[in-house]
Scaffold this active site. Structure first.
Site, PDB file in Angstrom:
ATOM      1  N   LYS A  15      -1.586   9.336  11.334  1.00 56.02           N
ATOM      2  CA  LYS A  15      -1.469   8.083  10.596  1.00 56.02           C
ATOM      3  C   LYS A  15      -0.077   7.415  10.953  1.00 56.02           C
ATOM      4  O   LYS A  15       1.103   8.226  11.046  1.00 56.02           O
ATOM      5  CB  LYS A  15      -1.482   8.180   9.031  1.00 56.02           C
ATOM      6  N   ASP A  16      -0.210   6.111  11.318  1.00 56.87           N
ATOM      7  CA  ASP A  16       1.084   5.520  11.619  1.00 56.87           C
ATOM      8  C   ASP A  16       1.986   5.312  10.443  1.00 56.87           C
ATOM      9  O   ASP A  16       1.931   5.757   9.108  1.00 56.87           O
ATOM     10  CB  ASP A  16       0.747   4.050  12.134  1.00 56.87           C
ATOM     11  N   LYS A  17       3.083   4.930  10.848  1.00 54.90           N
ATOM     12  CA  LYS A  17       4.245   4.753   9.615  1.00 54.90           C
ATOM     13  C   LYS A  17       4.089   3.613   8.516  1.00 54.90           C
ATOM     14  O   LYS A  17       4.257   4.033   7.378  1.00 54.90           O
ATOM     15  CB  LYS A  17       5.668   4.577  10.338  1.00 54.90           C
ATOM     16  N   ASP A  76      -5.692   6.180  13.777  1.00 56.72           N
ATOM     17  CA  ASP A  76      -4.304   6.577  13.685  1.00 56.72           C
ATOM     18  C   ASP A  76      -4.023   7.757  14.056  1.00 56.72           C
ATOM     19  O   ASP A  76      -3.243   8.483  13.942  1.00 56.72           O
ATOM     20  CB  ASP A  76      -3.602   6.365  12.459  1.00 56.72           C
ATOM     21  N   PHE A 106      -2.203  -1.152  13.529  1.00 57.04           N
ATOM     22  CA  PHE A 106      -2.830   0.305  12.882  1.00 57.04           C
ATOM     23  C   PHE A 106      -4.074   0.588  13.565  1.00 57.04           C
ATOM     24  O   PHE A 106      -4.877  -0.534  13.583  1.00 57.04           O
ATOM     25  CB  PHE A 106      -3.021   0.240  11.627  1.00 57.04           C
TER      26      PHE A 106
END
Length: 695
Positions: free
Chosen positions: A327-329, A56, A52
């Site tokens: 933003k990441d998953k 992000d 992360f």
């Protein structure tokens, strides 16, 4: 880039990993859990370590290009999904200092089903290899220049993101406030605004008719339409009724019909099962800001996926949305979004339709958001099943708070297979286009989708782009885009063929090479001179790099020292490590004095990046628990729903380290966690640890 959910089973356990194919076919794992020690307890675990970035997101360059990606199943509660519209937005690329975006594109509707089908990973030799065996060909931290730690505490083990709810990210706004979801109400507007948006209060409709229309809007009405008798109504009243239905129930259209000698206004869905149709252009109030800003809370979905979901349900293009960072998953994330001329009422309605999303804190403003405007991100992270004493935790966290961590580019920057993205970037900078083509298309060891393996084999045997392209059911992947370019322009025009790959993907390769050089040189700098400023180091003064004298270095903090990413518009440290830049690029057959490329996009201007980052707002506690599935972080939605706080036991089977910290943009949270745990964060290393633990 596309995703595939992959499931691995064994005696008594199941692992599910979602992989993303990055340029050069490198797999980036969006895990359903990350295991530091190799321990996993349920289906939410996986052998790979999800990276992360604190931001992000990647800040902007000068242009935008369209982007869409099909949304995945499972987002909805009652509202149906439809194919997204063909044009949308591409996230913009940040400069070399701050990273680049992997662009997702949508080209052919017929590929959607093939893209979402799950296909197992296979190794170079076909079926039968374990995931750990396939990942042994992947990258480790030392392969990308990550070597050093700054603290001297003894490392320990723990499980990062055993559940995605163990990793919570709150954006920090440009005003420096942590963005939180704490209000789901729709703002009350002035009477003037209300009159324009709602031409009638719909008094002519009975409560039963209103309920029928609401059900129709959500596709709960089995009839497929609602008929309202208007036999005795005037033309003016019928007109108001038409407008009221269309405005109050977005997605519905109306028409006047005669049935059995009587007039009816019939409400129906405008275009099949496409929910929440765009509002009438004339309905936006003049005294209202053109952009509705709102806070988006999402679980286990990255920002671009979320935007595509919202745009599909609202039936608008994704480029009407703007945001400060992606933003990441694999997390719960909270961030601010702005959308052009979509009312808070329509957005609020999505809370009834979508799972794992919440929209709130609505306000109208005159301006959109811009990439890079955020001041950073605030992280709340739980490391489960930690194996250390309280004293070790105290030492590690105090070091993180007081000294910080080396500001390395994280592993997700480089891919995970035997062909890292920075090697492709180096070939681009060398103007060696045959090698670029070969690196992207040649067979490679490691985990890949079966059809990609077949595609690579076909290419290796025939060098026929059309034949290799036929092996790909999904042609929007980087390999498919390059093969399509080669079939259109021929193998003698590789530069033109390569140009069919979206710009952000192409730039990611060269940014990856810069990141590799920066990581390598910073490791040498810390090895040679430690954590103090020395003569010849660089600091920024008014945005300009300044070389420190011996006298200045004695008064300067290591936290102010920067190192350059290579380029034609930077200077280099004057000490021996600084001179190593030239040697490193010379070995790679690059001239440090001539980093302008004949293709302007691939020219490297360079930038500066701080060596050390010291997180702010650092806090931590060691908590105990018995149930591995029990939530240990109290989320914004749980607060809104008045759910009870997590209960921490005085004595429990397991111990967890809960920590909070804030990071500025363009820094990687995994590198901060790496400093605490003192462990290699690569997927290669984590899968090996998992295998050892299982055995």
């Amino acid at each position: 880039m596309f995703r595939a959910a992959l499931r691995f089973t064994g005696p008594g356990w199941t692992r599910t990993v979602t992989h993303c194919l990055h340029p050069a076919g490198s797999w980036h794992s969006h895990n359903q859990s990350t295991n530091i020690t190799g321990f996993y307890s349920n289906q939410k675990t996986s052998p790979a370590f999800q990276q992360f970035s604190s931001r992000d997101s990647f800040a902007p360059m000068e242009d935008k290009e369209p982007l869409t990606e099909p949304i995945h199943i499972g987002e909805k509660r009652t509202c149906p999904e439809e194919d997204s519209e063909p044009s949308a937005k591409r996230a913009r690329v940040q400069d070399e200092a701050n990273g680049s975006h992997v662009t997702k594109t949508k080209e052919e509707d017929e590929e959607l089903e093939a893209d979402e089908e799950e296909e197992p990973l296979v190794g170079e030799d076909g079926e039968g290899e374990s995931f750990a065996d396939m990942m042994k060909h992947g990258l480790s931290e030392v392969d990308v220049g990550i070597h050093k730690f700054v603290s001297d505490h003894k490392g320990f083990s723990g499980i990062l993101k055993e559940r995605y709810s163990d990793f919570v990210v709150h954006e920090i706004s440009k005003e420096g406030k942590i963005v939180r979801l704490d209000d789901l109400s729709v703002p009350v507007e002035t009477e003037e605004a209300s009159v324009e948006v709602e031409p009638t209060d719909c008094q002519a409709l009975t409560e039963e008719q209103k309920q029928q229309l609401a059900d129709l809007q959500l596709f709960k009405n089995k009839e497929g339409n609602v008929a309202i008798e208007v036999e005795n109504d005037s033309k003016e009243k019928r007109t108001l009724l038409h407008k009221a239905v269309k405005t109050l129930y977005p997605g519905l259209e109306t028409k006047t019909e005669e049935r059995e000698g009587k007039k009816f206004i019939v409400a129906y869905h405008a275009a099949g099962k496409k929910a929440l149709a765009a509002p009438r252009k004339h309905s936006w109030p003049k005294n209202r800001g053109s952009f509705c800003h709102f806070v988006l809370y999402k679980e286990n979905k990255d920002t671009m996926d979320a935007i595509n979901v919202l745009s599909r349900f609202l039936r608008v293009r994704p480029n009407v949305f703007s945001y400060m960072g992606t933003k990441d998953k694999r997390a719960i994330t909270v961030q601010e979004i702005a959308v052009l001329k979509i009312s808070a009422e329509r957005l609020s309605h999505l809370n009834k339709c979508l799972m794992n999303f919440k929209l709130g804190n609505f306000s109208y403003k005159k301006h959109p958001l811009k990439l890079g405007e955020l001041q950073g991100n605030h992280f709340t992270v739980v490391l489960r099943n930690v194996s250390c004493s309280d004293e070790q935790v105290e030492q590690a966290m105090m070091s993180l708070r007081d000294t910080g961590f080396i500001n390395y580019y994280g592993m997700q920057r480089f891919g995970t297979t035997a062909v890292p993205t920075h090697q492709v970037g180096r070939a681009i900078l060398q103007n060696n286009w045959t090698e670029v083509m070969d690196l992207i298309l040649k067979p490679r060891p490691g985990a890949e989708k079966g059809y990609l393996v077949k595609c690579r084999e076909e290419w290796a045997q025939t060098q026929d782009p059309e034949a290799a392209l036929k092996k790909l059911p999904v042609k929007r992947c980087v390999e498919g885009q390059l093969l399509r370019g080669l079939s259109m322009y021929g193998k003698k025009n590789i530069i033109t063929a390569f140009g069919l790959i979206p710009r952000n993907n192409r730039l990611m390769y060269i940014h990856s090479y810069q990141s590799f050089v920066w990581n390598t040189m910073v490791s040498r700098r810390v090895e040679a001179y430690g954590l103090k400023a020395v003569e010849g180091d660089l600091v920024l003064r008014g945005g300009t790099a300044h070389v420190l004298t011996a006298e200045e270095a004695e008064k300067q903090s290591i936290h102010d020292v920067v190192m350059p990413l290579p380029g034609f518009d930077v200077i280099y440290p004057t000490h021996e490590v600084g001179k190593g830049y030239r040697d490193l690029l010379t070995v790679d057959n690059l001239d440090i004095d001539n980093l302008r490329h004949k293709v302007r996009d691939y020219s490297l201007a360079g930038a500066y990046r701080r060596i050390l980052i010291r997180p702010s707002d650092v806090s931590w506690e060691v908590i105990q628990y018995d149930d591995p599935k029990v939530p240990l972080i109290y989320t914004d939605v749980e607060k809104l729903e008045n759910k009870s706080l997590p209960v921490y036991l005085k004595e429990g089977k397991y111990r967890a380290l809960k920590m909070e910290f804030s990071l500025p943009p363009s820094t990687y949270a995994t590198m901060a966690i790496r400093e605490v745990l003192k462990m290699d964060t690569s997927i290669k290393n984590q899968t090996q640890l998992n295998t050892v633990w299982l055995n």
